[in-house]
Scaffold this motif. Structure first.
Motif, PDB file in Angstrom:
ATOM      1  N   LEU A 451      17.813  68.242  28.418  1.00  0.00           N
ATOM      2  CA  LEU A 451      19.275  68.271  28.332  1.00  0.00           C
ATOM      3  C   LEU A 451      19.862  66.941  27.871  1.00  0.00           C
ATOM      4  O   LEU A 451      21.076  66.823  27.720  1.00  0.00           O
ATOM      5  N   ASP A 453      21.219  63.965  25.628  1.00  0.00           N
ATOM      6  CA  ASP A 453      22.048  64.099  24.430  1.00  0.00           C
ATOM      7  C   ASP A 453      21.241  64.022  23.141  1.00  0.00           C
ATOM      8  O   ASP A 453      21.493  64.758  22.191  1.00  0.00           O
ATOM      9  N   GLU A 475      20.517  77.304  35.532  1.00  0.00           N
ATOM     10  CA  GLU A 475      21.498  76.516  34.784  1.00  0.00           C
ATOM     11  C   GLU A 475      20.816  75.644  33.736  1.00  0.00           C
ATOM     12  O   GLU A 475      21.300  75.503  32.603  1.00  0.00           O
ATOM     13  N   VAL A 476      19.669  75.047  34.092  1.00  0.00           N
ATOM     14  CA  VAL A 476      18.930  74.228  33.130  1.00  0.00           C
ATOM     15  C   VAL A 476      18.457  75.091  31.958  1.00  0.00           C
ATOM     16  O   VAL A 476      18.560  74.702  30.795  1.00  0.00           O
ATOM     17  N   SER A 478      19.818  77.825  30.798  1.00  0.00           N
ATOM     18  CA  SER A 478      20.961  78.196  29.964  1.00  0.00           C
ATOM     19  C   SER A 478      21.422  77.023  29.104  1.00  0.00           C
ATOM     20  O   SER A 478      21.674  77.173  27.905  1.00  0.00           O
ATOM     21  N   LEU A 479      21.522  75.841  29.710  1.00  0.00           N
ATOM     22  CA  LEU A 479      21.984  74.673  28.957  1.00  0.00           C
ATOM     23  C   LEU A 479      20.960  74.243  27.915  1.00  0.00           C
ATOM     24  O   LEU A 479      21.331  73.789  26.832  1.00  0.00           O
ATOM     25  N   LEU A 482      21.513  76.457  25.079  1.00  0.00           N
ATOM     26  CA  LEU A 482      22.762  76.105  24.406  1.00  0.00           C
ATOM     27  C   LEU A 482      22.551  74.943  23.449  1.00  0.00           C
ATOM     28  O   LEU A 482      23.057  74.941  22.323  1.00  0.00           O
ATOM     29  N   LYS A 483      21.777  73.946  23.892  1.00  0.00           N
ATOM     30  CA  LYS A 483      21.494  72.808  23.031  1.00  0.00           C
ATOM     31  C   LYS A 483      20.463  73.160  21.967  1.00  0.00           C
ATOM     32  O   LYS A 483      20.561  72.734  20.819  1.00  0.00           O
ATOM     33  N   GLN A 495      15.360  82.520  27.324  1.00  0.00           N
ATOM     34  CA  GLN A 495      15.374  82.057  28.701  1.00  0.00           C
ATOM     35  C   GLN A 495      15.064  83.214  29.641  1.00  0.00           C
ATOM     36  O   GLN A 495      15.250  84.380  29.285  1.00  0.00           O
ATOM     37  N   PHE A 514      23.801  82.332  26.160  1.00  0.00           N
ATOM     38  CA  PHE A 514      23.081  81.081  25.882  1.00  0.00           C
ATOM     39  C   PHE A 514      21.788  81.365  25.123  1.00  0.00           C
ATOM     40  O   PHE A 514      21.672  81.054  23.959  1.00  0.00           O
TER      41      PHE A 514
END
Length: 597
Positions: A451, A453, A475-476, A478-479, A482-483, A495, A514
């Motif tokens: 995650l 940047d 949550e990890v 999904s994020l 997303l990235k 996922q 996501f």
């Protein structure tokens, strides 16, 4: 009248994006399909007549579009890419340009028997390659990182250089006295560099100031950046002709390499705009061609094109790469990659008209000759660049690799199965022990936060095609998707389904906001963890006519979970919203329950 204009504009967009989509489906160079679509819609069927459709707006629209494309190209240039290629790029933009100019001008003068001044102008016009053709071809060919970076930097930066040379040559041609020629050329060059360079620098820092101070709301940042690009292009051109291309390139370059303000959303917006503009421009370019322009081209025109391809480009690369560490394979491929694009066509149209008005009759040949070179080089390199890269062994293989978020026990088992089938797998985890266990078992792994940047921008992911998020944290996962979809695309990020989506599945497949949900409805991390804990194992089955998918189900039952299918070396990840239906001859990788009793 209005309906016919709307119809023409709609056809341009439809043909442009349609050709891009078809090229993606067929894995074919998009530039070639765009030229074919435009040629069929223009001179062959007469559906589109760009001059009648846009009239006097056509040249400025083309110039402005190229300026925006160069801005987007500047946004893709990172100074860190220059660590090993700076010398070659510098030489291609200086020595290479001069060599190409000299050979193109000599060929036009000797082979085509053009007036010396017109020949020099044509040579200046044809030094450009440009991002409108280079970037789509690089996406198709996928050469090694070093060669790709060299071609990208050269293609983006040579456009304003070529335009400046053409402008200076044009001004010199119109001079009636010999004495001030050098002064005209030097003064014009200085004005272009100062006007374009300063305008680009000032515009970039003003835009960064407004973004850093939050003086522009989020919903206006993309429109405001586009407005700034248009303003700096027009303003710079008002000071010195054709300096706007340099201004927009410099502006994009500064925005891309500063670290105080995030500009990723601007980059994404401009990438989408670039695809639309390139698609439309090439359809317009091809639609303007006339059949007679090609039928009237004699053996001299073919000889001129051959001189550019066989003599001009190789000589330019030879002198530009002297003393470099590039291999002979890389140099040879660079010698076989110089397609001409929109800038050459646009500049030739402008100067041909102005020179004809000034009494230079031979100037009328500039446009058909330039269009002939554009079409010829695009067709030649578009059809041969990929086979040449494969022959020279400098193209990246069709990536099938997997990036796995999570390196726990059963993620390592999945990774090992894929590696044994010949696929590249990179596991990422913040748990040092998990990473250590991966490396001890011979798996590629890195201790990092997916995650972070700059993870996707700074991690070497050549050969990796998709992301599979397998961490215990929904949550990890999904994020991470997303990235990751910015790098791999929405269709290649996966996922594990989370509890909320599992409940929604009772009413039909939920939207994958996501990543795409893995394997089957209800297959959560907890379920997989329990099954592996009970002794479930990953199996590989080669299906045959004697042992098909139904036989597999009879043998292992409904508790078996299909994970992947391999078809002719192509890895397919099974998702919860699709029903697996592997055929004989395909390989099924699945999680089967432990034997009972």
């Amino acid at each position: 009248m209005h309906e016919s204009i709307l119809f023409g504009i709609a056809c341009i967009f439809l043909l442009g994006i349609g050709a891009q989509w078809l090229a993606w489906r067929l894995r074919f160079p998009a530039i070639l399909l765009l030229l074919i679509a435009g040629f069929l819609a223009g001179p062959v069927t007469g559906i589109i007549d760009p001059d009648e459709l846009l009239g006097d707006l056509l040249p400025p629209l083309v110039s402005l579009s190229v300026g925006i494309i160069l801005f987007e190209g500047g946004l893709s240039l990172k100074f860190r890419e220059l660590r090993q290629i700076a010398g070659v790029v510098r030489n291609l933009l200086s020595v290479g340009v001069i060599v190409t100019w000299a050979i193109a001008a000599s060929a036009a003068y000797r082979v085509l028997d053009l007036d010396f001044g017109i020949a020099v102008l044509l040579g200046a016009i044809l030094v450009v390659t440009g991002p409108t053709v280079i970037i789509p071809l690089l996406r198709h060919v996928r050469p090694s990182a070093q060669v790709g970076s060299i071609l990208k930097w050269e293609g983006i930066l040579v456009d304003p250089i070529g335009a400046v040379l053409a402008v200076l040559t044009f001004e010199v041609i119109l001079q009636t006295e010999l004495q001030p020629l050098a002064r005209v050329a030097i003064l014009g060059l200085l004005k272009t560099v100062v006007a374009g360079g300063l305008a680009g620098i000032v515009a970039a820092f003003v835009l960064l100031l407004f973004l850093r101070k939050f003086w522009i709301p989020d919903f206006l940042q993309n429109p405001a950046s586009l407005m700034a690009v248009i303003a700096v292009f027009v303003g710079s051109n008002a000071i010195q002709a054709e300096s706007g291309l340099l201004a927009t390139t410099v502006m994009g370059l500064i925005l891309a390499n500063q670290k105080k303000v995030p500009v990723k959303h601007i980059v994404e917006f401009k990438e989408n705009l670039r695809v639309l503009l390139i698609s439309s421009l090439f359809v317009l370019l091809a639609a303007r061609m006339q059949v007679r322009q090609f039928t009237e081209m004699g053996i001299e025109s073919l000889a001129f094109l051959a001189a550019l391809v066989v003599v001009g480009r190789p000589a330019s690369v030879f002198f530009s790469t002297l003393g470099s560490e590039l291999s002979w394979r890389e140099r040879l491929f660079l010698s076989w990659m110089a397609p001409r694009g929109i800038v050459a066509a646009a500049v030739s149209s402008v100067f041909a008209l102005r020179l004809s008005e000034a009494g230079y009759g031979e100037a009328n040949i500039l446009v058909p000759l330039t269009f002939f070179v554009v079409a010829g080089t695009v067709a030649l390199y578009g059809l041969t660049a990929a086979p040449m890269a494969r022959l020279l062994k400098i193209s990246k293989a069709d990536s099938q690799g997997v990036l796995m978020a999570g390196a726990h026990t059963w993620a390592r088992e999945m990774a090992r199965t894929l590696v044994d089938q010949g696929y590249e797998v990179l596991l990422v985890d913040t748990n040092r022990r998990n990473v250590y266990q991966c490396r001890m078992s011979g798996l590629s792994a890195m201790h990092a936060n997916i995650l972070a940047d700059r993870f996707f921008s700074e991690t070497e992911l050549d050969g990796i095609r998709r992301l599979i998020a397998l961490t215990p944290n929904d949550e990890v996962n999904s994020l991470a998707c997303l990235k990751g979809r910015e790098r791999f695309g929405r269709d290649q990020v996966y996922q594990l389904i989370h509890e909320e989506a599992k409940e929604e599945w009772k009413y039909g497949p939920p939207a994958a906001d996501f990543g795409r949900y893995l394997f089957a409805p209800g297959v959560t991390y907890e379920r997989l963890d329990v099954q592996f804990g009970e002794g479930a194992a990953i199996k590989r089955n080669r299906l045959t006519e004697e042992f098909g998918y139904e036989d597999f189900r009879k043998l292992y039952g409904e508790e078996a979970i299909p994970l992947f299918i391999i078809v002719d070396g192509e890895l397919t990840v099974i998702t919860a919203d699709t029903q697996p239906n592997p055929k004989p001859g395909q390989t099924l990788i699945s999680l089967v329950p432990a034997p009972r009793g």
